[in-house]
Scaffold this motif. Structure first.
Motif, PDB file in Angstrom:
ATOM      1  N   GLU A  27       0.804  -1.227   0.000  1.00 20.46           N
ATOM      2  CA  GLU A  27       0.000   0.000   0.000  1.00 20.46           C
ATOM      3  C   GLU A  27       0.835   1.274   0.000  1.00 20.46           C
ATOM      4  O   GLU A  27       0.405   2.287  -0.543  1.00 20.46           O
ATOM      5  CB  GLU A  27      -1.028  -0.009   1.133  1.00 20.46           C
ATOM      6  CG  GLU A  27      -0.482  -0.056   2.507  1.00 20.46           C
ATOM      7  CD  GLU A  27      -1.554  -0.437   3.526  1.00 20.46           C
ATOM      8  OE1 GLU A  27      -2.634  -0.886   3.128  1.00 20.46           O
ATOM      9  OE2 GLU A  27      -1.277  -0.300   4.724  1.00 20.46           O
ATOM     10  N   TYR A  31       0.263   4.093  -2.696  1.00 22.39           N
ATOM     11  CA  TYR A  31      -0.074   5.470  -2.325  1.00 22.39           C
ATOM     12  C   TYR A  31       0.865   6.456  -3.024  1.00 22.39           C
ATOM     13  O   TYR A  31       0.433   7.505  -3.505  1.00 22.39           O
ATOM     14  CB  TYR A  31      -0.006   5.640  -0.804  1.00 22.39           C
ATOM     15  CG  TYR A  31      -0.359   7.048  -0.361  1.00 22.39           C
ATOM     16  CD1 TYR A  31      -1.689   7.443  -0.252  1.00 22.39           C
ATOM     17  CD2 TYR A  31       0.638   7.988  -0.106  1.00 22.39           C
ATOM     18  CE1 TYR A  31      -2.016   8.734   0.121  1.00 22.39           C
ATOM     19  CE2 TYR A  31       0.309   9.282   0.273  1.00 22.39           C
ATOM     20  CZ  TYR A  31      -1.014   9.650   0.388  1.00 22.39           C
ATOM     21  OH  TYR A  31      -1.343  10.933   0.742  1.00 22.39           O
ATOM     22  N   MET A  45      -6.445   8.973  -1.560  1.00 21.00           N
ATOM     23  CA  MET A  45      -7.139   8.002  -0.711  1.00 21.00           C
ATOM     24  C   MET A  45      -8.373   7.443  -1.428  1.00 21.00           C
ATOM     25  O   MET A  45      -8.688   6.253  -1.307  1.00 21.00           O
ATOM     26  CB  MET A  45      -7.550   8.643   0.625  1.00 21.00           C
ATOM     27  CG  MET A  45      -6.389   9.011   1.514  1.00 21.00           C
ATOM     28  SD  MET A  45      -5.366   7.608   2.015  1.00 21.00           S
ATOM     29  CE  MET A  45      -6.191   7.071   3.484  1.00 21.00           C
ATOM     30  N   PHE A  52      -8.394  -1.038  -3.791  1.00 21.57           N
ATOM     31  CA  PHE A  52      -8.704  -2.167  -2.897  1.00 21.57           C
ATOM     32  C   PHE A  52      -9.942  -2.924  -3.388  1.00 21.57           C
ATOM     33  O   PHE A  52      -9.953  -4.149  -3.415  1.00 21.57           O
ATOM     34  CB  PHE A  52      -8.946  -1.663  -1.459  1.00 21.57           C
ATOM     35  CG  PHE A  52      -7.706  -1.169  -0.754  1.00 21.57           C
ATOM     36  CD1 PHE A  52      -6.460  -1.707  -1.042  1.00 21.57           C
ATOM     37  CD2 PHE A  52      -7.772  -0.162   0.196  1.00 21.57           C
ATOM     38  CE1 PHE A  52      -5.311  -1.257  -0.399  1.00 21.57           C
ATOM     39  CE2 PHE A  52      -6.628   0.287   0.851  1.00 21.57           C
ATOM     40  CZ  PHE A  52      -5.402  -0.260   0.547  1.00 21.57           C
TER      41      PHE A  52
ATOM     42  N   ILE B  55       7.292  12.124  -0.776  1.00 20.04           N
ATOM     43  CA  ILE B  55       5.864  11.970  -0.477  1.00 20.04           C
ATOM     44  C   ILE B  55       5.706  11.385   0.924  1.00 20.04           C
ATOM     45  O   ILE B  55       6.308  10.356   1.240  1.00 20.04           O
ATOM     46  CB  ILE B  55       5.202  11.042  -1.524  1.00 20.04           C
ATOM     47  CG1 ILE B  55       5.264  11.699  -2.907  1.00 20.04           C
ATOM     48  CG2 ILE B  55       3.771  10.710  -1.144  1.00 20.04           C
ATOM     49  CD1 ILE B  55       4.902  10.771  -4.050  1.00 20.04           C
ATOM     50  N   GLU B  56       4.924  12.066   1.753  1.00 16.33           N
ATOM     51  CA  GLU B  56       4.670  11.549   3.103  1.00 16.33           C
ATOM     52  C   GLU B  56       3.515  10.556   3.047  1.00 16.33           C
ATOM     53  O   GLU B  56       2.414  10.910   2.635  1.00 16.33           O
ATOM     54  CB  GLU B  56       4.320  12.694   4.046  1.00 16.33           C
ATOM     55  CG  GLU B  56       5.525  13.530   4.426  1.00 16.33           C
ATOM     56  CD  GLU B  56       5.150  14.690   5.329  1.00 16.33           C
ATOM     57  OE1 GLU B  56       4.124  14.593   6.026  1.00 16.33           O
ATOM     58  OE2 GLU B  56       5.882  15.690   5.302  1.00 16.33           O
ATOM     59  N   VAL B  57       3.815   9.351   3.448  1.00 17.77           N
ATOM     60  CA  VAL B  57       2.782   8.302   3.367  1.00 17.77           C
ATOM     61  C   VAL B  57       2.015   8.223   4.697  1.00 17.77           C
ATOM     62  O   VAL B  57       2.627   8.024   5.741  1.00 17.77           O
ATOM     63  CB  VAL B  57       3.434   6.940   3.050  1.00 17.77           C
ATOM     64  CG1 VAL B  57       2.374   5.859   2.929  1.00 17.77           C
ATOM     65  CG2 VAL B  57       4.256   7.022   1.776  1.00 17.77           C
ATOM     66  N   PRO B  58       0.701   8.384   4.658  1.00 17.56           N
ATOM     67  CA  PRO B  58      -0.106   8.278   5.892  1.00 17.56           C
ATOM     68  C   PRO B  58      -0.398   6.811   6.224  1.00 17.56           C
ATOM     69  O   PRO B  58      -1.473   6.304   5.920  1.00 17.56           O
ATOM     70  CB  PRO B  58      -1.384   9.037   5.527  1.00 17.56           C
ATOM     71  CG  PRO B  58      -1.496   8.869   4.056  1.00 17.56           C
ATOM     72  CD  PRO B  58      -0.130   8.662   3.488  1.00 17.56           C
ATOM     73  N   TYR B  59       0.576   6.151   6.855  1.00 19.66           N
ATOM     74  CA  TYR B  59       0.473   4.696   7.070  1.00 19.66           C
ATOM     75  C   TYR B  59      -0.792   4.295   7.822  1.00 19.66           C
ATOM     76  O   TYR B  59      -1.468   3.343   7.448  1.00 19.66           O
ATOM     77  CB  TYR B  59       1.705   4.199   7.839  1.00 19.66           C
ATOM     78  CG  TYR B  59       2.987   4.344   7.051  1.00 19.66           C
ATOM     79  CD1 TYR B  59       3.321   3.424   6.052  1.00 19.66           C
ATOM     80  CD2 TYR B  59       3.853   5.404   7.293  1.00 19.66           C
ATOM     81  CE1 TYR B  59       4.483   3.566   5.319  1.00 19.66           C
ATOM     82  CE2 TYR B  59       5.023   5.547   6.561  1.00 19.66           C
ATOM     83  CZ  TYR B  59       5.329   4.636   5.580  1.00 19.66           C
ATOM     84  OH  TYR B  59       6.472   4.777   4.849  1.00 19.66           O
ATOM     85  N   GLN B  61      -3.658   5.919   8.255  1.00 15.94           N
ATOM     86  CA  GLN B  61      -4.892   6.142   7.476  1.00 15.94           C
ATOM     87  C   GLN B  61      -5.061   5.057   6.415  1.00 15.94           C
ATOM     88  O   GLN B  61      -6.168   4.590   6.143  1.00 15.94           O
ATOM     89  CB  GLN B  61      -4.842   7.498   6.798  1.00 15.94           C
ATOM     90  CG  GLN B  61      -5.221   8.640   7.699  1.00 15.94           C
ATOM     91  CD  GLN B  61      -5.318   9.937   6.929  1.00 15.94           C
ATOM     92  OE1 GLN B  61      -5.901   9.993   5.855  1.00 15.94           O
ATOM     93  NE2 GLN B  61      -4.720  10.984   7.471  1.00 15.94           N
ATOM     94  N   LEU B  62      -3.947   4.681   5.805  1.00 15.74           N
ATOM     95  CA  LEU B  62      -4.008   3.651   4.767  1.00 15.74           C
ATOM     96  C   LEU B  62      -4.453   2.315   5.354  1.00 15.74           C
ATOM     97  O   LEU B  62      -5.286   1.615   4.767  1.00 15.74           O
ATOM     98  CB  LEU B  62      -2.640   3.489   4.098  1.00 15.74           C
ATOM     99  CG  LEU B  62      -2.275   4.522   3.035  1.00 15.74           C
ATOM    100  CD1 LEU B  62      -0.855   4.310   2.559  1.00 15.74           C
ATOM    101  CD2 LEU B  62      -3.227   4.445   1.847  1.00 15.74           C
ATOM    102  N   ALA B  63      -3.883   1.990   6.526  1.00 11.28           N
ATOM    103  CA  ALA B  63      -4.256   0.721   7.168  1.00 11.28           C
ATOM    104  C   ALA B  63      -5.742   0.731   7.543  1.00 11.28           C
ATOM    105  O   ALA B  63      -6.454  -0.260   7.362  1.00 11.28           O
ATOM    106  CB  ALA B  63      -3.396   0.506   8.409  1.00 11.28           C
ATOM    107  N   LEU B  65      -8.102   2.535   6.096  1.00 12.60           N
ATOM    108  CA  LEU B  65      -8.876   2.459   4.847  1.00 12.60           C
ATOM    109  C   LEU B  65      -8.930   1.016   4.333  1.00 12.60           C
ATOM    110  O   LEU B  65      -9.990   0.525   3.928  1.00 12.60           O
ATOM    111  CB  LEU B  65      -8.235   3.366   3.782  1.00 12.60           C
ATOM    112  CG  LEU B  65      -8.921   3.383   2.427  1.00 12.60           C
ATOM    113  CD1 LEU B  65     -10.235   4.139   2.507  1.00 12.60           C
ATOM    114  CD2 LEU B  65      -8.034   4.026   1.374  1.00 12.60           C
ATOM    115  N   ARG B  66      -7.773   0.348   4.368  1.00 12.37           N
ATOM    116  CA  ARG B  66      -7.713  -1.045   3.902  1.00 12.37           C
ATOM    117  C   ARG B  66      -8.644  -1.916   4.737  1.00 12.37           C
ATOM    118  O   ARG B  66      -9.424  -2.707   4.187  1.00 12.37           O
ATOM    119  CB  ARG B  66      -6.277  -1.551   3.991  1.00 12.37           C
ATOM    120  CG  ARG B  66      -6.150  -3.060   3.849  1.00 12.37           C
ATOM    121  CD  ARG B  66      -4.727  -3.517   3.702  1.00 12.37           C
ATOM    122  NE  ARG B  66      -3.783  -2.837   4.537  1.00 12.37           N
ATOM    123  CZ  ARG B  66      -3.506  -3.178   5.795  1.00 12.37           C
ATOM    124  NH1 ARG B  66      -4.136  -4.175   6.380  1.00 12.37           N
ATOM    125  NH2 ARG B  66      -2.600  -2.504   6.479  1.00 12.37           N
TER     126      ARG B  66
END
Lengths: 189, 138
Positions: A27, A31, A45, A52, B55-59, B61-63, B65-66
């Protein structure tokens, strides 16, 4: 890095935990791809969610003899291209460009040269805005070339375009960017 | 104004030129200031594009969302599977009943049963005295 066939088979059986194992390691890269393309967190997002969902629906058709990452990346590329970009998206994207960056006051307090920081920041912002303003398929070609370091041949296969079209598209995209930067005095050599 | 194919400059900085084309281009660059200038500009742009802000990854938030997306997807999938299973059972039962009804037409003696049924109706239709059927009252 590629995921085991065992996990993919579990995903095909629609096992909930298997999707976490499968997607969690990819991911971050996904991203980055989405953000490089949209330049906006919210839009990225949205696209991630779309990716997904598409993975969930399409995992049955995944050929286990092939590597997983290129398949997943193709889904992400298609999701980016299909993402409906209306004026609102573009407007928020342009507005959000500076939001996450540190204030100049912090830069003054740091050891970096303020002048250099401003130049680098301005150049970065101009490049970002210029890429955002590029029409399709220029934007995706630039994203795949500079984020994924893909060769012309790889870009052609990802976007289903002839090799010659990829060459000319990349050439035109760079010429547009070069002229914009030139007009703003960023191309002094 | 130089008429040299400028696409080659792009392929050159991307490392996509064949060795012979590289030689031809480099020979040309020695004598053409216009192409040299354009190549330099392309190199600067190429550097800028390669060195864009990280790029700053919003870990988290991604988790999140997943998790929520796959929770929803799996729930919907299994619910639809249950519904389709019920529909399947209903379909199978309906078809087996229809087959049984159809089979009745091919039963040996079906005509006899039909005739017997109609005879019974006729017989009953005559309003017989039931005593005649069950015998005299004791």
């Amino acid at each position: 890095m590629d995921i085991s066939i065992h996990v993919i088979r579990r995903c095909k059986q629609k096992e909930r935990e298997a999707f976490d194992i499968l997607l969690s390691s990819y991911e971050e890269q996904l991203y980055r791809l989405c953000f490089h393309y949209t330049r906006n967190h919210e839009n990225s997002m949205d696209i991630m969610q779309e990716v997904f969902i598409r993975v969930f629906r399409a995992i049955d058709s995944f050929d286990e003899s092939r590597p997983f990452w290129p398949w997943l990346k193709r889904i992400a590329v298609n999701s980016c291209l299909n993402y409906k970009r209306d004026e609102k998206h573009l407007y928020t994207a342009l507005e959000d460009l500076d939001m996450d960056k540190p204030d100049l006051i912090n830069v003054i307090a740091s050891h970096h040269s303020l002048e250099e920081e401003i130049i680098v920041r301005d150049t970065g912002r101009i490049i970002e805005e210029s890429i955002l303003a590029l029409p399709e398929p220029y934007r995706m070609v630039i994203t795949l070339r500079y984020l994924e370091n893909m060769s012309y041949q790889e870009i052609a296969s990802y976007l289903d375009l002839p090799l010659g079209t990829v060459k000319s598209t990349l050439c035109r995209a760079r010429n547009i960017l070069r002229k914009q930067c030139q007009a703003l005095g960023l191309m002094e050599v | 104004m130089c008429n040299f194919n400028k696409t080659l400059l792009h392929e050159y900085i991307d490392g996509e030129l064949a060795p012979l084309e590289v030689q031809i281009l480099e020979e040309h660059l020695k004598s053409c200031s216009e192409c040299r200038k354009e190549l330099n500009q392309l190199k600067i742009l190429d550097w800028d594009l390669h060195h864009q802000d990280a790029i700053e990854v919003p870990y988290e938030q991604l988790a999140q969302l997943r998790k929520s997306t796959f929770d929803d997807c799996c729930r919907e999938y299994w619910e639809s599977q249950e519904t389709s299973n019920l529909a399947e059972v209903y379909k199978i039962q309906t078809s087996s009943m229809l087959m049984a009804v159809n089979y009745m037409h091919y039963l040996p003696g079906a005509r006899l049963i039909k005739n017997a049924g109609s005879s019974t109706r006729n017989y009953v239709g005559k309003r017989l005295n039931w005593r005649q059927l069950i015998g005299p009252k004791r």
